[in-house]
Write an enzyme that holds these catalytic residues in place. Structure first.
Site, PDB file in Angstrom:
ATOM      1  N   HIS A 152       0.672  -0.802   0.400  1.00  0.00           N
ATOM      2  CA  HIS A 152      -0.224   0.062   0.294  1.00  0.00           C
ATOM      3  C   HIS A 152       0.816   1.237  -0.036  1.00  0.00           C
ATOM      4  O   HIS A 152       2.043   0.722   0.827  1.00  0.00           O
ATOM      5  CB  HIS A 152      -1.022   0.086   0.925  1.00  0.00           C
ATOM      6  CG  HIS A 152      -2.243   1.067   0.886  1.00  0.00           C
ATOM      7  ND1 HIS A 152      -2.733   0.899   0.377  1.00  0.00           N
ATOM      8  CD2 HIS A 152      -1.922   2.702   2.100  1.00  0.00           C
ATOM      9  CE1 HIS A 152      -3.642   2.196   1.101  1.00  0.00           C
ATOM     10  NE2 HIS A 152      -3.256   3.139   2.199  1.00  0.00           N
ATOM     11  N   ASP A 207     -14.821   1.490   7.051  1.00  0.00           N
ATOM     12  CA  ASP A 207     -13.783   2.639   6.418  1.00  0.00           C
ATOM     13  C   ASP A 207     -14.468   4.011   5.755  1.00  0.00           C
ATOM     14  O   ASP A 207     -13.712   4.679   5.889  1.00  0.00           O
ATOM     15  CB  ASP A 207     -12.406   1.880   6.535  1.00  0.00           C
ATOM     16  CG  ASP A 207     -11.321   3.464   5.741  1.00  0.00           C
ATOM     17  OD1 ASP A 207     -11.265   4.130   6.046  1.00  0.00           O
ATOM     18  OD2 ASP A 207     -11.398   3.152   3.986  1.00  0.00           O
ATOM     19  N   ARG A 245     -14.423  11.723   6.741  1.00  0.00           N
ATOM     20  CA  ARG A 245     -13.544  12.318   7.505  1.00  0.00           C
ATOM     21  C   ARG A 245     -13.120  13.949   6.551  1.00  0.00           C
ATOM     22  O   ARG A 245     -12.152  14.753   7.097  1.00  0.00           O
ATOM     23  CB  ARG A 245     -12.342  11.614   7.611  1.00  0.00           C
ATOM     24  CG  ARG A 245     -12.205  10.877   8.702  1.00  0.00           C
ATOM     25  CD  ARG A 245     -11.248   9.722   9.058  1.00  0.00           C
ATOM     26  NE  ARG A 245     -10.406  10.287   8.778  1.00  0.00           N
ATOM     27  CZ  ARG A 245      -9.269   9.492   8.166  1.00  0.00           C
ATOM     28  NH1 ARG A 245      -9.365   8.020   7.230  1.00  0.00           N
ATOM     29  NH2 ARG A 245      -7.341  10.170   7.424  1.00  0.00           N
ATOM     30  N   SER A 289      -7.612   2.760   8.504  1.00  0.00           N
ATOM     31  CA  SER A 289      -8.119   3.136   7.418  1.00  0.00           C
ATOM     32  C   SER A 289      -7.080   2.326   7.139  1.00  0.00           C
ATOM     33  O   SER A 289      -8.106   1.775   5.901  1.00  0.00           O
ATOM     34  CB  SER A 289      -8.356   4.465   7.031  1.00  0.00           C
ATOM     35  OG  SER A 289      -8.701   4.387   6.076  1.00  0.00           O
ATOM     36  N   LYS A 313      -8.319  -2.140   5.820  1.00  0.00           N
ATOM     37  CA  LYS A 313      -8.343  -2.072   4.614  1.00  0.00           C
ATOM     38  C   LYS A 313      -7.160  -3.478   3.821  1.00  0.00           C
ATOM     39  O   LYS A 313      -7.627  -4.445   3.356  1.00  0.00           O
ATOM     40  CB  LYS A 313      -8.034  -1.021   3.209  1.00  0.00           C
ATOM     41  CG  LYS A 313      -9.424  -0.482   3.678  1.00  0.00           C
ATOM     42  CD  LYS A 313      -9.691   1.034   2.504  1.00  0.00           C
ATOM     43  CE  LYS A 313      -7.623   1.586   3.239  1.00  0.00           C
ATOM     44  NZ  LYS A 313      -8.646   3.262   2.907  1.00  0.00           N
TER      45      LYS A 313
HETATM   46  N1  URA Z   1      -5.317   6.572   2.580  1.00  0.00           N
HETATM   47  C1  URA Z   1      -6.528   6.123   3.534  1.00  0.00           C
HETATM   48  O1  URA Z   1      -7.086   5.013   2.685  1.00  0.00           O
HETATM   49  N2  URA Z   1      -6.744   6.301   4.435  1.00  0.00           N
HETATM   50  C2  URA Z   1      -6.327   7.616   5.091  1.00  0.00           C
HETATM   51  O2  URA Z   1      -7.283   7.155   5.621  1.00  0.00           O
HETATM   52  C3  URA Z   1      -5.679   8.095   4.578  1.00  0.00           C
HETATM   53  C4  URA Z   1      -4.655   7.680   3.170  1.00  0.00           C
END
Ligand code: URA
Length: 441
Positions: A82, A161, A168, A183, A187
Site C-alpha cells: 500500500h 472505513d 473525515r 483506515s 483495508k
Molecule cells: N489513505 C487511506 O486509505 N486512508 C486514509 O486515512 C488516508 C490515506
C-alpha cells in the site's frame, strides 16, 4: 453504552475501551449513529490521539465491519502493498508483474484518484478494454493464469472505513495518525494479507510532510500490523518532487512500459526494487538470496524481458488491448499542448509535488469530486528535476491533454502558475536526496 459518553471520554483524553470502540464501529456501519456524533468523536481523536491498543482495536473492528477476503488459494504467504499516496506514483503496475516473476501471487485492490494524488485503477483504465471491476469470484482463476489480479475495491470491504473516510474528508479530520493508520490497515487486513509492505510517502506531495511524521505513521502501522498478527514492513519514500518523469494516467502507463522494458527512471527503479525485495522475502520466494543479490536480480528482471512478459500477460488477462508490436493500446493519445519555461538560470532546488498534482488536476488528469470524469491523456512531463541545471527560458515541463480535448485557456494559465510556484530555482546545486528515506519493520 451511548455515543455521548464515548465522545466525552475522548474529549477528556481518556483511552476508549475495546467495547466502546466496537460499539462505535458497529453504529457507524449500521447507520445507527448520526453523522454529527461520528464527526465529534473523529475530531476528539484528531485532537487527543489514540494509544496502540485503541488503534489496533479500531483497525480490527473496521476490518471486521464487512467481508474478509480468503486468499488461501494463493501459493505462499498472501502479501499486499500500500502506498500512502503521491504524485507520479506508478509503482503498483510495475511491482505486480515484477514480483510475479518470482512466483509471488497477489490480489491487489486499488482505488481511484481523488484530489491531487492519482489512483492505480484509473491508470489501468487508460488501457483500452482493461477491466478493473473484477468479480471476486474470478480472482482465483485470474491469479492461477498470471499470478496476479488488479481490481477496484469492493464495497463490502471495510465499509466502516468508507463511511468514516467520507466524513473525515469534509470535517477536517483526515490528518490524524491513528485515523490514517487504522483506515489503511483495516483495508489491508480485510483484504486477506498476511504480510504487508507499506510505501509511506514523505514530503510536499504526501500526507506526511516531514520525516519524523512519516516515521510516526509508519511506526503506528507496523505496530497495528504486528499486533494483528501481520508481518509489516514500511519503506519511507521521498515525495518532495513527483516520482519519475510524468504524472497523468496514460503518461504514467507509458512510463510503466518504459520501466518494464529496461528504460525506467532511476528513482522509479530504486523504489520499485526496494518494495519488491521486501515482498519477495515476506512471501518466502527469495530462494535464500542476500539482499544485494536479490535486488540485482530484481533490477535484471526489469531489463531482460521477464517483467515485460508478465506485464503483458496481466493486461491481456483483464481484457486490455495490446498491439501487434507488443505495446498496450491506450484510450487516448497525450498531446503536448504547452511548455512552461524557467524564469531564471540556476539549479532546480525543489519541485513541490502537491502543486504539480493540483496543476495536473486542472489539466483534467484528476478529480476534484468523486463523480468528475477525467481526461486520461492529460498530465505533465518533467524535463528537469531536483539537482538539474536550467538556463532562463529552458523548458521546465510540458503540459498535456488528450488528443481532442480542450482545456479552457484560463485553466492552462492557472496550471502554469502553479508549476512556476512548484519549481524553486537557486544559484547552487542542492543536496540530492535519495528516493528511499528509510526502512522500518
Ligand atoms: N489513505 C487511506 O486509505 N486512508 C486514509 O486515512 C488516508 C490515506
Amino acid at each position: 453504552m451511548n455515543m455521548r459518553d464515548i465522545i466525552i471520554a475522548k474529549r477528556d483524553k481518556q483511552s476508549l475501551t475495546d467495547e466502546q470502540i466496537a460499539f462505535f464501529v458497529k453504529g457507524v456501519t449500521d447507520g445507527s449513529i448520526p453523522d454529527y456524533q461520528i464527526s465529534a468523536l473523529l475530531m476528539a481523536i484528531v485532537l487527543n490521539g489514540m494509544d496502540e491498543r485503541e488503534m489496533t482495536t479500531l483497525t480490527l473492528e473496521m476490518a471486521g465491519s464487512g467481508k474478509q477476503m480468503d486468499l488461501s488459494y494463493l501459493e505462499g504467504v498472501p502479501v499486499d502493498k500500500h502506498s500512502t499516496g503521491g504524485v507520479g506514483d506508478k509503482i503498483t503496475p510495475i511491482l505486480l508483474p515484477l514480483i510475479a516473476t518470482f512466483g509471488v501471487e497477489t490480489v491487489k485492490l486499488s482505488g481511484r484518484g481523488l484530489g491531487f494524488t492519482g489512483g492505480t485503477v484509473d491508470k489501468f483504465e487508460s488501457i483500452q478494454g482493461f477491466n478493473v471491476e473484477v468479480d471476486s469470484k474470478d480472482f482465483p482463476m485470474l491469479v492461477k493464469n498470471t499470478g496476479m489480479v488488479i481490481s477496484g475495491q469492493t464495497p463490502d470491504l471495510a465499509p466502516a472505513d468508507k463511511i468514516l473516510y467520507s466524513l473525515r474528508d469534509v470535517t477536517g479530520t483526515v490528518d490524524s495518525i491513528p485515523l490514517i493508520a487504522s483506515s489503511i490497515m483495516s483495508k489491508k487486513i480485510a483484504g486477506g494479507a498476511k504480510a504487508i509492505v507499506l510505501d509511506v510517502t514523505c514530503g510536499s506531495g504526501a500526507f506526511m510532510k516531514d520525516l519524523s511524521m512519516a516515521e510516526e505513521l509508519a511506526g503506528a502501522m507496523i505496530k497495528i500490523g504486528n499486533l494483528a498478527g501481520r508481518k509489516t514492513v514500511a519503506v519511507i519514500t521521498d515525495m518532495d518532487q513527483p516520482l519519475g518523469r510524468f504524472c497523468g494516467n496514460i503518461l504514467e502507463m507509458q512510463e510503466v512500459f518504459d520501466t518494464v522494458t529496461g528504460k525506467g527512471e532511476a528513482d522509479v527503479i530504486e523504489v520499485v526494487t526496494e518494495l519488491a525485495s521486501h515482498l519477495v522475502k515476506l512471501a518466502g520466494k527469495d530462494s535464500g538470496m542476500s539482499d544485494e543479490v536479490l535486488k540485482d536480480e530484481i533490477r535484471a528482471r526489469l531489463s531482460d524481458g521477464s517483467c515485460y512478459e508478465k506485464y503483458i500477460e496481466l493486461i491481456k488477462s483483464q481484457g486490455g488491448l495490446v498491439s501487434g508490436a507488443g505495446k498496450p493500446i491506450y484510450v487516448d493519445a497525450p498531446f503536448d499542448c504547452m511548455h512552461v519555461n524557467s524564469p531564471e538560470t540556476g539549479y532546480v532546488q525543489r519541485v513541490r509535488a502537491d502543486l504539480i498534482g493540483q496543476a495536473s488536476v486542472l489539466l483534467g488528469a484528476g478529480r476534484l469530486a468523486k463523480t468528475d470524469s477525467i481526461d486520461y491523456g492529460a498530465g505533465i512531463g518533467f524535463f528537469v528535476k531536483v539537482g538539474d541545471r536550467v538556463e532562463r527560458g529552458d523548458s521546465l515541463c510540458a503540459l498535456y491533454t488528450g488528443e481532442n480535448r480542450q482545456v479552457p485557456e484560463e485553466r492552462l494559465f492557472d496550471a502554469m502558475e502553479l508549476i512556476l510556484e512548484a519549481y524553486e530555482i537557486g544559484p547552487n546545486p542542492p543536496e540530492k536526496k535519495p528516493a528511499i528515506l528509510g526502512v522500518m519493520s
